[in-house]
Write a protein that holds these residues in place. Structure first.
Motif, PDB file in Angstrom:
ATOM      1  N   LYS A 101      11.774   3.635   9.099  1.00  0.00           N
ATOM      2  CA  LYS A 101      10.457   3.017   9.195  1.00  0.00           C
ATOM      3  C   LYS A 101       9.463   4.115   9.564  1.00  0.00           C
ATOM      4  N   LEU A 102       8.225   3.929   9.113  1.00  0.00           N
ATOM      5  CA  LEU A 102       7.198   4.933   9.336  1.00  0.00           C
ATOM      6  C   LEU A 102       5.998   4.280  10.015  1.00  0.00           C
ATOM      7  N   VAL A 103       5.509   4.918  11.058  1.00  0.00           N
ATOM      8  CA  VAL A 103       4.340   4.432  11.793  1.00  0.00           C
ATOM      9  C   VAL A 103       3.203   5.440  11.631  1.00  0.00           C
ATOM     10  N   LEU A 104       2.085   4.959  11.109  1.00  0.00           N
ATOM     11  CA  LEU A 104       0.900   5.799  10.953  1.00  0.00           C
ATOM     12  C   LEU A 104      -0.021   5.570  12.145  1.00  0.00           C
ATOM     13  N   ALA A 105      -0.107   6.574  12.998  1.00  0.00           N
ATOM     14  CA  ALA A 105      -1.001   6.547  14.162  1.00  0.00           C
ATOM     15  C   ALA A 105      -1.944   7.740  14.014  1.00  0.00           C
ATOM     16  N   GLU A 268       6.438  -1.060   1.894  1.00  0.00           N
ATOM     17  CA  GLU A 268       7.591  -1.493   2.663  1.00  0.00           C
ATOM     18  C   GLU A 268       7.933  -0.498   3.762  1.00  0.00           C
ATOM     19  N   ASP A 269       8.154  -1.010   4.974  1.00  0.00           N
ATOM     20  CA  ASP A 269       8.599  -0.230   6.123  1.00  0.00           C
ATOM     21  C   ASP A 269       7.574   0.794   6.607  1.00  0.00           C
ATOM     22  N   ILE A 270       6.308   0.623   6.248  1.00  0.00           N
ATOM     23  CA  ILE A 270       5.246   1.490   6.765  1.00  0.00           C
ATOM     24  C   ILE A 270       4.258   0.626   7.542  1.00  0.00           C
TER      25      ILE A 270
END
Length: 382
Positions: A101-105, A268-270
């Motif tokens: 999973k990828l988290v954009l912060a 998906e998963d972002i």
């Protein structure tokens, strides 16, 4: 096991890590950051001169300390070349990193006006701890600062720098302090508070150019012909969500990276949160919604899908010369401001046509009314 990857090490990125580790101690976590990876509180950057704090003193933890405390790999000074959403990979200049999973912060970029002049490259902005360090270093031995922009960032720095002994001139073309957040009476109260500290305002004209003057000075040329002399110029005009990386990866964007209430993007998963995200139409670059988002996303990443809820989200503006708390009414709300005032103590209530309280702005001693008013306001996003 492929790791959860977080791009960004500001309040949003590190708070997701912190909240996730309360729920899951073992799943691999990797934080990628373009800066030096120190943990710090961004709101504190506009209090550093009042508190006489260097960048090192504002830092709360080194990347090594964060890594040890939260069992996370922190990779600093990393340039992310792109995202392969279909392949679940973060593209790096010479490699790639697979993710589950990828988290954009990603935060937001400062916006600098289209200035002319031979000193444009010397205009500062402060958007992170490293920026603050460079800005503070540039002010060593200097006395005068010109600030471009009288919004939240500009007014906070005007107060902070004045407390630090600097002479401050502030340029705001919209004619008053905090024009996008406050009604006129509250704006004027903040202006009087800052003027009492010695801040000089240039309301109305635009900054057009920054030139080198004599003896190391900088001349900021305004659209009405005024020339403002100082040794340092700070641009504090506003922030724009960082969306380019997401856009190039094919994610849906608008003002920010579009997400649903679980902070899931169109890929998906972002996921996205913080200053870069637009959550069901809301772009909220403030601490309270960021913290609510971090808690909700941590649960989702740990396997319990959770929608973020935004209750009443007041914004405290750090101008101790005239304290301010504001809870802006929702965009496009129909209604009117009701204002009562005693000198710099302003209570401004925004009510709809049916009398419902939709927002407020409080200055001076009136900020004490915040808790009572919060009980009357509807939640922003229940």
């Amino acid at each position: 096991m492929k790791p959860i990857v977080v791009i960004g090490s500001g309040l949003a990125g590190f708070n997701v890590v912190k909240e996730f580790r309360k729920l899951d101690k073992e799943t691999p976590l990797v934080v990628l950051t373009a800066d030096d990876g120190r943990s710090y509180s961004k709101p504190m950057l506009s209090t550093g001169f009042t508190k006489e704090k260097t960048a090192d003193e504002l830092a709360m933890a080194s990347p090594e300390q964060v890594a040890e405390q939260f069992n996370v790999t922190v990779r600093t000074h990393v340039h992310v070349a792109g995202i392969d959403a279909d392949g679940h990979r973060v593209l790096l200049p010479d490699d790639h990193l697979d993710y589950s999973k990828l988290v954009l912060a990603l935060g937001a970029d400062t916006w600098t006006p289209p200035l002319e002049g031979d000193a444009v490259g010397e205009v500062f902005s402060v958007n992170d701890l490293m920026d603050y360090g460079r800005f503070r270093e540039a002010l060593q031995g200097k006395r005068r600062v010109t600030i471009l922009g009288g919004g939240l960032i500009g007014c906070e720095f005007a107060n902070d720098l004045s407390n630090g002994g600097f002479e401050v001139a502030l340029v705001e073309p919209m004619g008053r302090c905090l024009p996008l957040l406050l009604p006129p009476a509250a704006s004027e109260a903040v202006g009087r508070g800052l003027e009492a500290l010695g801040v000089r305002f240039h309301f109305g004209p635009l900054a057009q150019a920054v030139h080198h003057g004599d003896d190391g000075t900088l001349i900021t040329e305004l659209s009405d012909g005024t020339r403002v002399e100082s040794e340092v110029v700070l641009s504090a005009i506003g922030l724009r969500p960082r969306i380019d990386m997401a856009k190039e990866a094919g994610l849906r964007t608008n003002r920010g990276i579009l997400t649903d209430r679980t902070l899931r993007t169109s890929a998906e998963d972002i996921y996205a949160l913080g200053d870069c995200a637009e959550v069901e139409g809301h772009v909220l670059p403030y601490v309270l919604p960021l913290m609510a988002s971090a808690r909700a996303l941590a649960k989702t990443l740990a396997g319990e899908e959770t929608a973020v809820s935004y209750g009443v989200m007041p914004v405290t503006i750090k101008t101790p010369a005239c304290p301010v708390v504001v809870c802006p009414p929702p965009a496009d709300s129909e209604g009117e401001w009701e204002v009562t005032q005693q000198e710099n103590d302003v209570t401004a209530l925004f009510r709809g046509a049916d009398g419902t309280l939709l927002g407020y702005a409080l200055t001076g001693e009136a900020v004490k009314e915040k808790l009572k008013l919060n009980k009357e306001l509807p939640a922003l996003m229940p």
